[in-house]
Design a protein around this motif. Sequence first.
Motif: not given
Length: 382
Positions: A159, A209, A213, A225, A228, A233-234, A236-238, A240, A242
């Motif tokens: 992403f 997202l 995801c 991602s 970052d 940021d990390r 939020n991705w984790r 999901r 990611v």
Amino acid sequence: MTMPDLRLVGAQVLTSDGLADQPLALAGGRIVDGGKARDVDLSGFMVMPGIVDIHGDAFEKHLAPRRGAMKDLDQGLIATEAELAASGITTAILAQFYSWEGGMRGAEFAGRVFATLEQVRDRLVTDMRPQLRFEISMTGEYPAVTEMVAAHRIPYLVFNDHLPHEELARGKRPPRLTGQALRIGRNPEKHLEYMQALHAGMDEVPAMLDELCADLTARGVLLGSHDDHTADDRANWRARGVRIAEFPETLEAAEAAHGAGDAVLLGAPNTVRGGSHKGNVSATDLVVMGYCDALASDYHYPSLRRAALQLADSGVLDLAGAWGLISSGPARVLGLADRGELTAGNRADLVVLDAETCNVCATLSGGQISYLSGEAARRFLA
């Protein structure tokens, strides 16, 4: 065609403990213990695990060497393989954009690249695999992305968000907009309107997202991602699912990723240069801190070999550890358990380096020669 059974002798072979003077036997495209084989004397050379490039977009220049020259994609991919092989790369992830930028980075072109890769795969020696780099602001494209992933069996999606949000929020005209628009045959004002609309729709992105995801994770797709900037940021991705952090821009983001067990990928060109061309955190500094699982070519294939050797020569890591960042490390992140180390049972993926110059002299992927030059060629073909 797979090479006849061979036993490479006389070379220094890289093991997990470092270079060792031991033979390496190859049969049926695999590394084997013993067996009957023709000896190839590689005295004066080093045999290293084949390089696994986990993210690279340098193939773009082969697909369109000049503006508008984007018709013979099959020949472009074959030319890409030649550069990969000459760089010692035996497995390559082709990072293809699906972006609002259009042209070579647009949705239609991405589909063409993936379809062409499927068509030429039997003509390639190097294991070339697709990666989709999706711009998250393209809210109208989420269903199409899911369809593309399924249609082309894309194993790895990353992403991105390259919209110039700061300028768009201020109502300013982003730099390079006119040239970018004209390059893809779009009216600059229409292009600006499109970017502004994407920026205005960012509130819809988080929920979309979450759903995308979850769907991709259920399909077994690796998710990453890109760029970052913060620990949030990390996180939020984790949340999901990611779990790969490509090129974190700050120490904070890299530290957060590593601390949570997420894979951290860094750019080999950053390492070779000694710093980021964009002023981001130094990849070498992150390697020193132990916050790197794999190096990627990013935009320059030869930098992988150079980065590993530079890290070893400078004493940052021993040779096995440094080379592992471009072989076993990326293989592990990708879930490819059959490559990255020169051990019995693994694919015969290897690169032969001149012991003095460390130049690539031969590359084998799955036991097939993809690159052969100079004295090494004479030895193999004798």
